[in-house]
Design an enzyme around this catalytic site. Sequence first.
Site, PDB file in Angstrom:
ATOM      1  CB  ALA A 244      33.353   5.173  35.881  1.00 25.80           C
TER       2      ALA A 244
ATOM      3  CG  LEU B 119      43.234  12.026  21.893  1.00 22.86           C
ATOM      4  CD1 LEU B 119      41.687  11.809  21.563  1.00 22.86           C
ATOM      5  CD2 LEU B 119      43.662  13.266  21.447  1.00 22.86           C
TER       6      LEU B 119
ATOM      7  CD  GLU C 271      38.586  14.667  14.099  1.00 14.34           C
ATOM      8  OE1 GLU C 271      39.026  13.515  14.526  1.00 14.34           O
ATOM      9  OE2 GLU C 271      39.299  15.646  13.800  1.00 14.34           O
TER      10      GLU C 271
ATOM     11  CE  LYS D 199      38.621   9.162  23.845  1.00 19.61           C
ATOM     12  NZ  LYS D 199      38.813   7.738  23.473  1.00 19.61           N
TER      13      LYS D 199
ATOM     14  CG  ASP E 253      34.094   2.889  23.130  1.00 19.98           C
ATOM     15  OD1 ASP E 253      35.490   2.705  23.415  1.00 19.98           O
ATOM     16  OD2 ASP E 253      33.193   2.479  24.123  1.00 19.98           O
TER      17      ASP E 253
ATOM     18  CE1 TYR F 172      40.500   7.908  14.959  1.00 27.13           C
ATOM     19  CE2 TYR F 172      42.825   9.073  14.957  1.00 27.13           C
ATOM     20  CZ  TYR F 172      41.794   7.924  15.613  1.00 27.13           C
ATOM     21  OH  TYR F 172      42.320   6.962  16.389  1.00 27.13           O
TER      22      TYR F 172
ATOM     23  CE  LYS G 270      41.561  14.570  16.353  1.00 24.89           C
ATOM     24  NZ  LYS G 270      41.728  13.619  15.094  1.00 24.89           N
TER      25      LYS G 270
ATOM     26  CE  LYS H 132      37.016   8.843  28.737  1.00 26.23           C
ATOM     27  NZ  LYS H 132      38.025   7.731  28.507  1.00 26.23           N
TER      28      LYS H 132
ATOM     29  CB  CYS I  31       8.760 -22.225  29.871  1.00 25.58           C
ATOM     30  SG  CYS I  31       7.026 -23.003  30.256  1.00 25.58           S
TER      31      CYS I  31
ATOM     32  CB  CYS J 175       3.844 -21.310  29.896  1.00 25.74           C
ATOM     33  SG  CYS J 175       4.394 -20.207  31.291  1.00 25.74           S
TER      34      CYS J 175
HETATM   35  S1  IVH Z   1      42.949  11.525  17.588  1.00 23.66           S
HETATM   36  C1  IVH Z   1      47.257  12.679  18.357  1.00 23.66           C
HETATM   37  N1  IVH Z   1      40.576  11.274  17.087  1.00 23.66           N
HETATM   38  O1  IVH Z   1      40.557   7.810  21.308  1.00 23.66           O
HETATM   39  C2  IVH Z   1      45.679  12.282  18.092  1.00 23.66           C
HETATM   40  N2  IVH Z   1      41.612   9.807  18.261  1.00 23.66           N
HETATM   41  O2  IVH Z   1      41.618   8.158  24.049  1.00 23.66           O
HETATM   42  C3  IVH Z   1      45.519  11.070  18.926  1.00 23.66           C
HETATM   43  N3  IVH Z   1      39.903   8.067  19.241  1.00 23.66           N
HETATM   44  O3  IVH Z   1      43.949   6.412  21.099  1.00 23.66           O
HETATM   45  C4  IVH Z   1      44.318  10.504  18.375  1.00 23.66           C
HETATM   46  N4  IVH Z   1      38.484   8.786  17.884  1.00 23.66           N
HETATM   47  O4  IVH Z   1      41.875   5.392  19.559  1.00 23.66           O
HETATM   48  C5  IVH Z   1      41.259  10.874  17.748  1.00 23.66           C
HETATM   49  N5  IVH Z   1      38.416  11.342  16.449  1.00 23.66           N
HETATM   50  C6  IVH Z   1      39.415  10.851  16.944  1.00 23.66           C
HETATM   51  C7  IVH Z   1      39.253   9.474  17.718  1.00 23.66           C
HETATM   52  C8  IVH Z   1      40.330   9.040  18.534  1.00 23.66           C
HETATM   53  C9  IVH Z   1      38.665   7.941  19.059  1.00 23.66           C
HETATM   54  C10 IVH Z   1      40.632   7.072  20.136  1.00 23.66           C
HETATM   55  C11 IVH Z   1      42.031   6.852  19.630  1.00 23.66           C
HETATM   56  C12 IVH Z   1      42.626   7.180  20.914  1.00 23.66           C
HETATM   57  C13 IVH Z   1      41.964   7.220  21.930  1.00 23.66           C
HETATM   58  C14 IVH Z   1      42.411   8.195  23.190  1.00 23.66           C
END
Ligand code: IVH
Length: 678
Positions: A35, A84, A115, A117, A119, A230, A297, A321, A433, A438
């Site tokens: 962070a 991204l 979508e 994100k 990890d 994705y 997107k 995020k 233990c 105990c």
């Molecule tokens: S799209 C051109 N969609 O997040 C589009 N990325 O921080 C680029 N990630 O490198 C990526 N979920 O590994 C996309 N639904 C999702 C995602 C996703 C996770 C990851 C991906 C990317 C990273 C960017």
Amino acid sequence: MIHPSPAERAAELRDRLHRYSHAYYVLNAPLVTDAEFDALYRELVALENEHPELITPDSPTQRAGSDLSDDFPKVRHPAPILSLSNAYNADDLRAWEERNLKLLPTGTTLDYTFEPKLDGLTIVITYENGVLTQAATRGNGEQGDDVTPNVRTIRTIPLRIPVSGDDPPPARLVVRGEVLYLKKDFESVNRRQAEQGLPMFLNARNAASGTLKQKDSRITASRPLTCFVYGIVDGSGIPARVWDKQWEMLGYLRDLGFLIAPGSAYYPTLAAVLADIPTWEARRDALDFEIDGIVIKVNDLRLARELGVVGKDPRGATAYKFPAREASTKLLAVEVSVGRTGRVVPNAVLEPVFIGGITVSNATLHNYEIVSMLDIRIGDTVVVKRAGDVIPNVIASLPAFRTGDEQPILPPERCPFCDTPIIKPEGAVDYFCPNTRCPERVYRQIEFFVSRAGMDIEGLGSQTVKALLDRGLIRDEADIFFLRAESLLELEKFAEKRVANLLAAIEAAKQRPLGQVITALGIDGVGSTVAEALANHFNSIDALAAATVEELQQIEGIGDILARGIAAWFADDYHREILEKLRAAGVRFQGEAKTQAGDQLTGLTFVLTGTLPTLSRDEAAALIEAHGGKVTSSVSKKTSYVVMGDSPGSKADKARQLNVPIIGEDDLLRLIRHGTST
Ligand code: IVH
């Protein structure tokens, strides 16, 4: 330097970010939290946006990270594997849309996909005429590591598309997705590591990365990775509509047989997206997988392409995020706790720190192996992570902050509660233990016994358990069933009504099903799933208590270590005493009487070996027993039949030696139907 100029500040940020990434990626010894790194990085991006003349070729913003390793052949990606940009609040998202609208013809409106994100780590998979031919990591965005054999082991990645339907496959398709561990799979991987005495993984993403980059794909195969897809990076023979709309693209990928992240959705406006974000922050913990935000997107891919790319980030997508769940703070002291199984766990006492909405002042250090692996010391500045609902974890120490006064963290030599010398069983990661009497173990066991996960005795919480123990009204969990109204009335805040309710709840608990009783005994490694399997197999506590290690090992999901642990539990005098008291109290020791479907197999004894074509081992055993037969684990002259499936073990050889007839599943079913196997 009180007011640094933008140029000075940019130089300082570059310098710090370089040092921090080197420490993180090369030295594997982070100097700051993710962070904190992010915050500095964001500051530099903002500064460079405002003063583009400050961008230097060596600025950390000018390169995408790379995860290339020397162990794999390289693959050139058909198009750059982009990253991204990030947004942290609704204003950032509105500004993102504003910027985009300015670049597009006036009057344009935008709709979106939403979508999770994920990890995990990016994977780029190529199919030619429907067959998986190559898979590569992101690498540096231009070329990646060829990890095809490893990717083939991931069951959620189709080896051939479309998985169903008659449509011909596209001539070429390159998809992009994310490889990760589902939360439950990560836990099971860690349980297995612990059972084998291997170090635990602290971070699911790093563990997934390590698994994907194994040189021996058998190791990858033995660990349950998942892949969500994705996007399409390149291809030919793909319907035009798929290139026009992100939402169509996701639907197309799903139809081909790929796994699309649950929660992906279409939104007609940004306002609709913004309205839903708060519910997502709440849903996060309920998902089967870790997410660190949401990807938004532009749905119209023609517009998205028109918007183009800044650096390595496409303008048509951004990542919202979630607030970081990591922070650094000082480790003030370590407190040792002893659990019901005797496991000794070091717990961190922290200088209180605010992490993602709550103040954290305690965290687990897991075990002493992890403490020494991470070189954590008392007085260190440490990184604390809060993941889901679980207790916060200490995941790293930041040695750069050391003063020299830090103290090592060592396991206690004696149990802090009963003074018994602590042991480390062979092959175990943890210290224990070993004293089953105990007082702390007894207290924790009773607390578990009465809890919802155990016998579920309503109205009997930890505090009451403590009070009962302190007054000597109980000494173990079985004593609960002998409590009388007079003694309960002695307790603070226990009047007639409450006492009557509690006694009724205790009475009701005697009728808990066998599996639940076995769970409540608190045998290490025997959670509700294993307990159910034991209840099904033995159908009584007495049969379970008499089982040998070999018999226990016959049960699916029970390995050598667990089998020994269970047998040792029943061999312990203290546990035998408790069992006798529970029996005397009238707690259920028997399973439900099995319904008898027939008596065709009465007098016959069966041994099962190998994988049967349709029945699982447990199903076959249940079927035999339901028809009056017996199932045993080893072949002897008294065995009537050995039922053999695929890849049989040595039991088949033994049967041949002893001239015991070997039959298949179909013969068994015939026996049941007609009373004869021919
Ligand atoms: S799209 C051109 N969609 O997040 C589009 N990325 O921080 C680029 N990630 O490198 C990526 N979920 O590994 C996309 N639904 C999702 C995602 C996703 C996770 C990851 C991906 C990317 C990273 C960017």
